[in-house]
Write a protein that holds these residues in place. Structure first.
Motif, mmCIF file in Angstrom:
data_model
loop_
_atom_site.group_PDB
_atom_site.id
_atom_site.type_symbol
_atom_site.label_atom_id
_atom_site.label_comp_id
_atom_site.label_asym_id
_atom_site.label_seq_id
_atom_site.Cartn_x
_atom_site.Cartn_y
_atom_site.Cartn_z
ATOM 1 N N THR A 1 0.856 -1.179 0.000
ATOM 2 C CA THR A 1 0.000 0.000 0.000
ATOM 3 C C THR A 1 0.897 1.235 0.000
ATOM 4 O OG1 THR A 1 -0.056 0.012 2.405
ATOM 5 C CG2 THR A 1 -1.836 -1.153 1.277
ATOM 6 N N LEU A 2 0.334 2.359 -0.364
ATOM 7 C CA LEU A 2 1.096 3.609 -0.395
ATOM 8 C C LEU A 2 0.974 4.317 0.948
ATOM 9 C CD1 LEU A 2 0.163 4.894 -3.942
ATOM 10 C CD2 LEU A 2 2.293 3.835 -3.210
ATOM 11 N N LYS A 3 1.494 3.690 1.985
ATOM 12 C CA LYS A 3 1.488 4.346 3.288
ATOM 13 C C LYS A 3 2.926 4.479 3.775
ATOM 14 C CE LYS A 3 0.916 0.343 6.254
ATOM 15 N NZ LYS A 3 0.172 -0.320 7.277
ATOM 16 N N GLN A 4 3.157 5.476 4.590
ATOM 17 C CA GLN A 4 4.501 5.761 5.086
ATOM 18 C C GLN A 4 5.068 4.546 5.825
ATOM 19 O OE1 GLN A 4 5.246 9.551 5.984
ATOM 20 N NE2 GLN A 4 7.336 9.189 6.566
ATOM 21 N N GLY A 5 6.266 4.143 5.460
ATOM 22 C CA GLY A 5 6.956 3.049 6.131
ATOM 23 C C GLY A 5 6.608 1.668 5.623
ATOM 24 N N ALA A 6 5.733 1.556 4.626
ATOM 25 C CA ALA A 6 5.300 0.247 4.132
ATOM 26 C C ALA A 6 6.473 -0.574 3.581
ATOM 27 C CB ALA A 6 4.211 0.396 3.073
ATOM 28 N N LEU A 7 7.330 0.051 2.815
ATOM 29 C CA LEU A 7 8.458 -0.663 2.231
ATOM 30 C C LEU A 7 9.425 -1.152 3.312
ATOM 31 C CD1 LEU A 7 9.969 -1.708 -0.228
ATOM 32 C CD2 LEU A 7 11.059 0.532 -0.429
ATOM 33 N N LEU A 8 9.732 -0.290 4.279
ATOM 34 C CA LEU A 8 10.626 -0.693 5.368
ATOM 35 C C LEU A 8 10.023 -1.842 6.179
ATOM 36 C CD1 LEU A 8 11.914 2.766 6.620
ATOM 37 C CD2 LEU A 8 13.169 1.052 5.308
ATOM 38 N N GLN A 9 8.726 -1.744 6.454
ATOM 39 C CA GLN A 9 8.066 -2.819 7.202
ATOM 40 C C GLN A 9 8.095 -4.116 6.403
ATOM 41 O OE1 GLN A 9 4.103 -1.848 8.484
ATOM 42 N NE2 GLN A 9 3.876 -3.736 9.619
ATOM 43 N N GLU A 10 7.898 -4.029 5.105
ATOM 44 C CA GLU A 10 7.919 -5.223 4.252
ATOM 45 C C GLU A 10 9.313 -5.850 4.222
ATOM 46 O OE1 GLU A 10 6.117 -8.099 2.052
ATOM 47 O OE2 GLU A 10 5.092 -6.385 2.895
ATOM 48 N N LEU A 11 10.336 -5.019 4.189
ATOM 49 C CA LEU A 11 11.704 -5.520 4.095
ATOM 50 C C LEU A 11 12.256 -6.044 5.423
ATOM 51 C CD1 LEU A 11 13.307 -2.788 1.808
ATOM 52 C CD2 LEU A 11 12.757 -5.157 1.189
ATOM 53 N N TYR A 12 11.874 -5.421 6.533
ATOM 54 C CA TYR A 12 12.542 -5.722 7.795
ATOM 55 C C TYR A 12 11.682 -6.406 8.857
ATOM 56 C CZ TYR A 12 16.275 -2.974 5.814
ATOM 57 O OH TYR A 12 17.264 -2.517 4.994
ATOM 58 N N THR A 13 10.481 -6.837 8.495
ATOM 59 C CA THR A 13 9.684 -7.612 9.439
ATOM 60 C C THR A 13 9.252 -8.909 8.762
ATOM 61 O OG1 THR A 13 7.550 -6.632 8.809
ATOM 62 C CG2 THR A 13 8.790 -5.523 10.569
ATOM 63 N N ASP B 1 6.298 -10.374 8.838
ATOM 64 C CA ASP B 1 4.963 -10.328 8.250
ATOM 65 C C ASP B 1 4.787 -9.229 7.219
ATOM 66 O OD1 ASP B 1 4.060 -12.475 9.711
ATOM 67 O OD2 ASP B 1 3.506 -11.226 11.412
ATOM 68 N N GLY B 2 5.647 -8.240 7.208
ATOM 69 C CA GLY B 2 5.540 -7.164 6.243
ATOM 70 C C GLY B 2 4.287 -6.343 6.433
ATOM 71 N N SER B 3 3.912 -5.614 5.379
ATOM 72 C CA SER B 3 2.727 -4.762 5.476
ATOM 73 C C SER B 3 1.801 -4.939 4.288
ATOM 74 C CB SER B 3 3.140 -3.294 5.563
ATOM 75 O OG SER B 3 3.708 -2.882 4.340
ATOM 76 N N GLY B 4 2.226 -5.685 3.312
ATOM 77 C CA GLY B 4 1.426 -5.842 2.100
ATOM 78 C C GLY B 4 0.944 -7.269 1.915
ATOM 79 N N THR B 5 0.702 -7.604 0.676
ATOM 80 C CA THR B 5 0.261 -8.949 0.316
ATOM 81 C C THR B 5 1.352 -9.618 -0.498
ATOM 82 O OG1 THR B 5 -2.059 -8.282 0.317
ATOM 83 C CG2 THR B 5 -1.512 -10.275 -0.904
ATOM 84 N N LEU B 6 1.714 -10.822 -0.100
ATOM 85 C CA LEU B 6 2.737 -11.608 -0.785
ATOM 86 C C LEU B 6 2.048 -12.586 -1.726
ATOM 87 C CD1 LEU B 6 5.643 -12.935 -1.003
ATOM 88 C CD2 LEU B 6 4.887 -14.399 0.856
ATOM 89 N N ILE B 7 2.539 -12.663 -2.942
ATOM 90 C CA ILE B 7 2.096 -13.692 -3.885
ATOM 91 C C ILE B 7 3.329 -14.516 -4.210
ATOM 92 C CG2 ILE B 7 1.003 -14.176 -6.109
ATOM 93 C CD1 ILE B 7 -0.291 -11.413 -5.977
#
Length: 195
Positions: free
Chosen positions: A71-83, A85-91
């Motif tokens: 999603t286009l929310k602040q920190g989404a990319l960092l959360q996806e890379l460094y956690t 569970d991330g913040s988006g949807t994985l396919i």
């Protein structure tokens, strides 16, 4: 989002993504979407999501192992890379999350998971050496190679069995993972002919 629970869907298999596109009548070629988006043109969020699923599917069919829709929310990319569970949807093309028989390489993860419960007296002590010796009795619920749950299935000579050491990592509790693990072990008991 899941209609049933209202939660964001964290992961899909490639086959699920294909089924979604088929459901909406969206056809693709190697360069991306070709037809079908007209049905959702008046719904911009759905249009955008289906477009991204289409591109993810195209990338996966070309050899990419996993695609992430953020999603286009602040920190989404960092959360996806460094956690985890991330913040988006994985396919993904591979199995990202599932239950399997434990291997010796899983002993450290199992021990880390059960140690807090041993310390408070909920579980009996299971030293790493004992886990290694009896590893064939253990099953793990993994998420991208992280052990998030475990269970032990001991089969006895009289064809009875015992399920024990059923533990789920704190941050993954209340998500049905413990129920899934228990159900898996119960089905395994039946498959092995246990009474």
């Amino acid at each position: 989002k899941s209609k049933e629970f209202g939660n964001q869907i964290q992961s899909l298999r490639l086959s699920d993504a294909s089924n979604i596109l088929d459901y909406w009548g969206i056809a693709m070629n190697r360069r991306g979407l070709t037809r079908g988006l007209e049905s959702v043109i008046n719904n911009p969020p759905a249009h955008e999501l289906l477009y991204k699923i289409g591109w993810a599917k195209a990338a996966l069919e070309q050899g990419v192992k996993r695609a992430h829709i953020l999603t286009l929310k602040q920190g989404a990319l960092l959360q996806e890379l460094y956690t985890c569970d991330g913040s988006g949807t994985l396919i993904s093309r591979d199995i990202y999350e599932g239950i399997r028989q434990a291997k010796v390489d899983d002993v450290a993860g199992i021990h880390e998971l059960i140690t807090p419960l041993i310390e408070v007296g909920t579980l009996i002590d299971r030293p790493k050496a004992d886990l290694e010796k009896n590893i064939e009795n253990y099953y793990v619920y993994t998420r991208d190679d992280l052990v998030v749950g475990c269970g032990q299935l001991k089969k006895f000579e009289d064809n009875s069995a015992e399920i024990g050491c059923l533990v789920v990592r704190r941050e993954y509790r209340a998500n049905g993972k413990g129920d899934t693990m228990l159900s898996y072990l119960e089905r395994l008991c039946l498959k092995l002919g246990c009474t």
